[in-house]
Design an enzyme around this catalytic site. Structure first.
Site, PDB file in Angstrom:
ATOM      1  N   SER A  12      37.602  -5.576  -8.207  1.00  0.00           N
ATOM      2  CA  SER A  12      38.306  -5.019  -7.090  1.00  0.00           C
ATOM      3  C   SER A  12      37.726  -5.075  -5.743  1.00  0.00           C
ATOM      4  CB  SER A  12      38.374  -3.391  -7.336  1.00  0.00           C
ATOM      5  OG  SER A  12      39.391  -2.837  -6.606  1.00  0.00           O
ATOM      6  N   HIS A  39      42.478  -6.454  -8.287  1.00  0.00           N
ATOM      7  CA  HIS A  39      43.086  -5.399  -7.713  1.00  0.00           C
ATOM      8  C   HIS A  39      43.538  -5.945  -6.512  1.00  0.00           C
ATOM      9  CE1 HIS A  39      41.041  -1.880 -10.115  1.00  0.00           C
ATOM     10  NE2 HIS A  39      41.934  -2.680 -11.020  1.00  0.00           N
ATOM     11  N   ASP A 130      37.834   1.585 -13.163  1.00  0.00           N
ATOM     12  CA  ASP A 130      38.645   0.754 -13.928  1.00  0.00           C
ATOM     13  C   ASP A 130      37.537  -0.614 -14.598  1.00  0.00           C
ATOM     14  OD1 ASP A 130      40.660  -0.726 -15.266  1.00  0.00           O
ATOM     15  OD2 ASP A 130      41.460  -1.537 -13.486  1.00  0.00           O
TER      16      ASP A 130
END
Length: 193
Positions: A12, A39, A130
């Site tokens: 991310s 992401h 995540d």
């Protein structure tokens, strides 16, 4: 661990630079397909082109029902979950998971279900949790879970969440992750050693 069949990576915040360091240290003929969730916003259409300009491996966004082949880096398209089925990709517009679509957990869990102990999961820099649940699934089926050392991450929260959860086999500094993947991968056909 059995011979790996596929590498799945999740990242991310800070991911572009981390992916450049890891993927940029792998040869263009790296023998395992690499599937990446980064992401990003719905509007980030040029990510594959940018990533492809930074590494030797071929880079593209995965397409629904496309076969998974090596060598290559397959990126989750923006605003789609990327899942693995045996030998091919599937895209989904199901609800975001943990505010993320694509979700790292969704990719990792589907990889574990499709490839079992042949999966190597790599969790890199990021600012949420995540990927932790997905790494747990990879480990549960006998795959290998590698987490970037949070001390080497631009955003340490994501790898730190996996370390805290214990959802890992190895914690590796960013610059050592490519070496670990090279050690695990089968030699490409026609290589000298």
């Amino acid at each position: 661990m059995p011979i790996p069949q596929i590498v799945v990576m999740g990242t991310s915040a800070g991911g572009l630079r981390a992916l450049e360091r890891v993927l940029g240290a792998l040869p263009a003929r790296f023998a395992l397909p690499i599937v990446v969730v980064q992401h990003r916003s719905k509007e980030s259409e040029a990510f594959a082109e940018v990533m492809g300009s930074l590494v030797d491996l071929p880079v593209r966004e995965a397409e629904d029902k496309e076969p998974v082949v090596a060598p290559g880096v397959y990126l989750a398209p923006p605003d789609y979950h990327l899942l693995l089925e045996p030998g091919r990709f599937a895209l989904s517009t199901d609800e975001p998971v943990g505010f993320s679509r694509p979700s790292i957990d969704v990719l990792f869990e589907s990889a574990a279900d499709a490839y079992g102990s042949g999966v190597v999961g790599v969790l890199l820099t990021g600012a949420n949790s995540d990927g932790t649940r997905g790494l747990r699934r990879i480990r549960a089926v006998g795959g290998l879970a590698i987490v970037q050392d949070p001390a080497t991450a631009e955003s340490p929260e994501m790898p730190a969440a996996a370390v805290k959860d214990g959802a890992l086999d190895k914690v590796v500094g960013l610059d050592a992750i490519a070496e670990e993947l090279l050690r695990l991968a089968p030699r490409p056909k026609g290589s000298a050693s």
